[in-house]
Each structure stands twice: as structure tokens, then as C-alpha cells.
Design an enzyme around this catalytic site. Structure first.
Site, mmCIF file in Angstrom:
data_model
loop_
_atom_site.group_PDB
_atom_site.id
_atom_site.type_symbol
_atom_site.label_atom_id
_atom_site.label_comp_id
_atom_site.label_asym_id
_atom_site.label_seq_id
_atom_site.Cartn_x
_atom_site.Cartn_y
_atom_site.Cartn_z
ATOM 1 N N SER A 147 -1.593 -1.183 -4.357
ATOM 2 C CA SER A 147 -1.460 0.252 -4.641
ATOM 3 C C SER A 147 -0.111 0.494 -5.290
ATOM 4 O O SER A 147 0.781 -0.360 -5.223
ATOM 5 C CB SER A 147 -1.527 1.012 -3.303
ATOM 6 N N TYR A 155 -0.365 3.570 5.337
ATOM 7 C CA TYR A 155 -1.012 3.058 4.107
ATOM 8 C C TYR A 155 0.024 2.319 3.261
ATOM 9 O O TYR A 155 -0.217 1.204 2.784
ATOM 10 C CB TYR A 155 -1.600 4.237 3.340
HETATM 11 C C1 GCO Z 1 -2.045 9.135 -1.722
HETATM 12 C C2 GCO Z 1 -3.123 8.358 -2.434
HETATM 13 C C3 GCO Z 1 -2.560 7.039 -2.968
HETATM 14 C C4 GCO Z 1 -3.553 6.439 -3.942
HETATM 15 C C5 GCO Z 1 -3.214 5.056 -4.424
HETATM 16 C C6 GCO Z 1 -2.056 5.074 -5.352
HETATM 17 O O1 GCO Z 1 -2.337 9.787 -0.721
HETATM 18 O O2 GCO Z 1 -0.902 9.099 -2.246
HETATM 19 O O3 GCO Z 1 -4.213 8.132 -1.586
HETATM 20 O O4 GCO Z 1 -2.291 6.207 -1.887
HETATM 21 O O5 GCO Z 1 -4.800 6.352 -3.338
HETATM 22 O O6 GCO Z 1 -2.998 4.181 -3.368
HETATM 23 O O7 GCO Z 1 -1.849 3.756 -5.834
#
Ligand code: GCO
Length: 256
Positions: free
Chosen positions: A147, A160
Site C-alpha cells: 500500500s 493497516y
Molecule cells: C485509507 C485507504 C488506504 C488505501 C490504500 C492506499 O483509509 O487511507 O483505505 O489505505 O486503501 O491502502 O495505498
């Protein structure tokens, strides 16, 4: 230049989290490049429907629903493939979830769920696949889905981000241990893509405007725009590429 370099004919790919979204787009792209594709998801019905859609387009596919965070479930899934004589040549660790909340409000259960789904699963499924690739004499491809947050952070998505940062260095760890076995482990870092996971952001006018102003391409990415990088990293064209992450982000990480 030989187009064989990018052919996946005769190879079998497993794509985790591929019943929809980025995973399904990547699965379809690998199938279109000639691979037989095993689709995975936690929802058996949705995974079967996704596999049937690709089969309807003439591709060789099957569904294999299992929980990629559960070691026993991963072992059972690979035993099923072993028993059916299905050897995974290409693994795409795509399974992932998002959970947006400030850290000070976050429950540890939510933290653990995101880390397990987005990072630990890549270790569990990668380990199972690599054991078999090595036992077969080596060779294989592992593609982890990172990501933008493999490089930079955004407030309210700490678990995440930590997981995706981990994906970048897990990819390098896989390269460190498996490259000598002819296994190339690399990653793809999608930018802001038009997916269900991002629907709340897409519908938010301020966030949508920010993505479009912050991205040199001035737009969100489409899931199918990951296929080129996926086919490259899954094919003989990348046999000397190890431990890399290719950002497909419209240029967002390239600029301030
Ligand atoms: C967020 C998004 C990001 C994108 C992606 C960007 O909440 O900022 O979900 O996480 O999905 O990962 O590369």
C-alpha cells in the site's frame, strides 16, 4: 522481444482475498495471461461465484474458501491442493481489511484483527507455498500486496499502516531466504483505488478532492490497473527481481 516472457501458460496461481476488489482483478489478469487460478475468500458463496465468472470467460479456475489468518485452515487448504495434485507456482497475498479509527480509541481486538488479516496471513500462506516450492526443487513467485502506507502514514489507519509497512519488509525477508531457491518475492503497492474498501472515502467529497489534488494523475486508480505489475512479477520477465515493491499509485509517492 518474446511475449513468452510475460506468459503464465502452464502455471497455477493462488490469489488470497480474490472474491472481489483488487484480488479479483488480479486473479482475472493472471488468468488472461494464461495461468490457472485458485480464488480464495472467507465467503464460500462469493468465492464460488467469482470463480464461476472467470470460468465463464473460458479460464481455468477453482474456488478455495479458507481463513488465511488461521494456521490450521491454511494447512488444510494446502493439503486439499496437495491431494488434488495442484501445485501453486504463483502466490498473491492480497487478503486485507481496513479499519479506520484513531489509535487512542482503538480496541486491541481491532488492532489484532487487522494485523492478522493484512500481515500474518502473508506469512502463513507464504510459508505453506514456499515449503512446497522448495520441496519441488525450487522456482516460484510470491507477490505481496502492500500500500502507499507501506511507505507513509495517514491518521486513523494505524493497524493497516503497521501491517502494510510490515508487508514491505516481510517481502524482503522472503527474498532473503527464498531467492536462492529460485523463488522471487516482490510486492505491489496500490495507490488510492476504486474499491469497496474505499467506498466511504470515494463518497467523501473532501477526501475525493484531496486524492485528486495529491495524485499527479489527478484521479483514483482502477483495480485492473494493477494487472500489468502483477503479470510482470508473476512471469519469467521478473526472474531476477527480488524484494522489490512496485507502486501503482498515479505518482502519489513520487511528489510532495
Ligand atoms: C485509507 C485507504 C488506504 C488505501 C490504500 C492506499 O483509509 O487511507 O483505505 O489505505 O486503501 O491502502 O495505498
Amino acid at each position: 522481444m518474446s511475449t513468452q516472457l510475460f506468459s503464465l501458460a502452464g502455471r497455477t496461481a493462488l490469489v488470497t482475498g480474490s472474491s472481489r476488489g483488487l484480488g479479483f482483478a488480479i486473479a482475472r489478469g493472471l488468468a488472461e495471461a494464461g495461468a490457472a487460478v485458485v480464488l480464495n475468500g472467507t465467503d464460500a458463496g462469493r468465492t464460488e461465484r467469482a470463480a464461476a465468472e472467470l470460468a465463464g470467460a473460458g479460464h481455468s479456475t477453482r474456488a478455495l474458501a479458507f481463513d488465511v489468518t488461521d494456521d490450521a485452515a491454511v494447512a488444510a487448504a494446502f493439503k486439499t491442493l496437495d491431494d488434488e495434485g495442484v501445485a501453486i507456482d504463483i502466490l498473491v497475498n492480497n487478503a486485507g481489511i481496513q479499519f479506520r479509527k484513531p489509535m487512542v480509541e482503538l480496541d486491541v481486538a481491532d488492532w489484532r484483527r487487522v494485523i492478522e488479516t493484512n500481515l500474518t496471513s502473508a506469512f502463513l500462506v507464504g510459508r505453506a507455498a514456499a515449503r512446497r516450492m522448495i520441496a519441488r526443487g525450487g522456482g516460484g513467485k510470491v507477490i505481496n500486496i502492500g500500500s502507499l502506507t507501506s511507505e507513509v502514514a495517514r491518521a486513523t489507519v494505524a493497524p493497516y499502516t503497521a501491517a502494510k509497512g510490515g508487508i514491505k519488509l516481510l517481502t524482503r525477508s522472503m527474498a532473503a531466504e527464498w531467492a536462492e531457491h529460485g523463488i522471487q518475492a516482490n510486492a505491489i503497492g496500490p495507490g488510492y483505488m476504486l474499491t469497496d474498501m474505499n467506498q466511504a472515502l470515494i463518497e467523501n467529497r473532501d477526501f475525493d478532492a484531496w486524492v485528486k489534488s495529491r495524485t499527479p494523475a489527478r484521479r483514483w486508480g482502477r483495480p485492473e490497473e494493477l494487472i500489468g505489475a502483477a503479470v510482470f512479477l508473476a512471469s519469467p520477465a521478473s526472474d531476477y527481481v527480488n524484494g522489490q515493491i512496485i507502486y501503482v499509485d498515479g505518482g502519489m509517492l513520487a511528489v510532495l
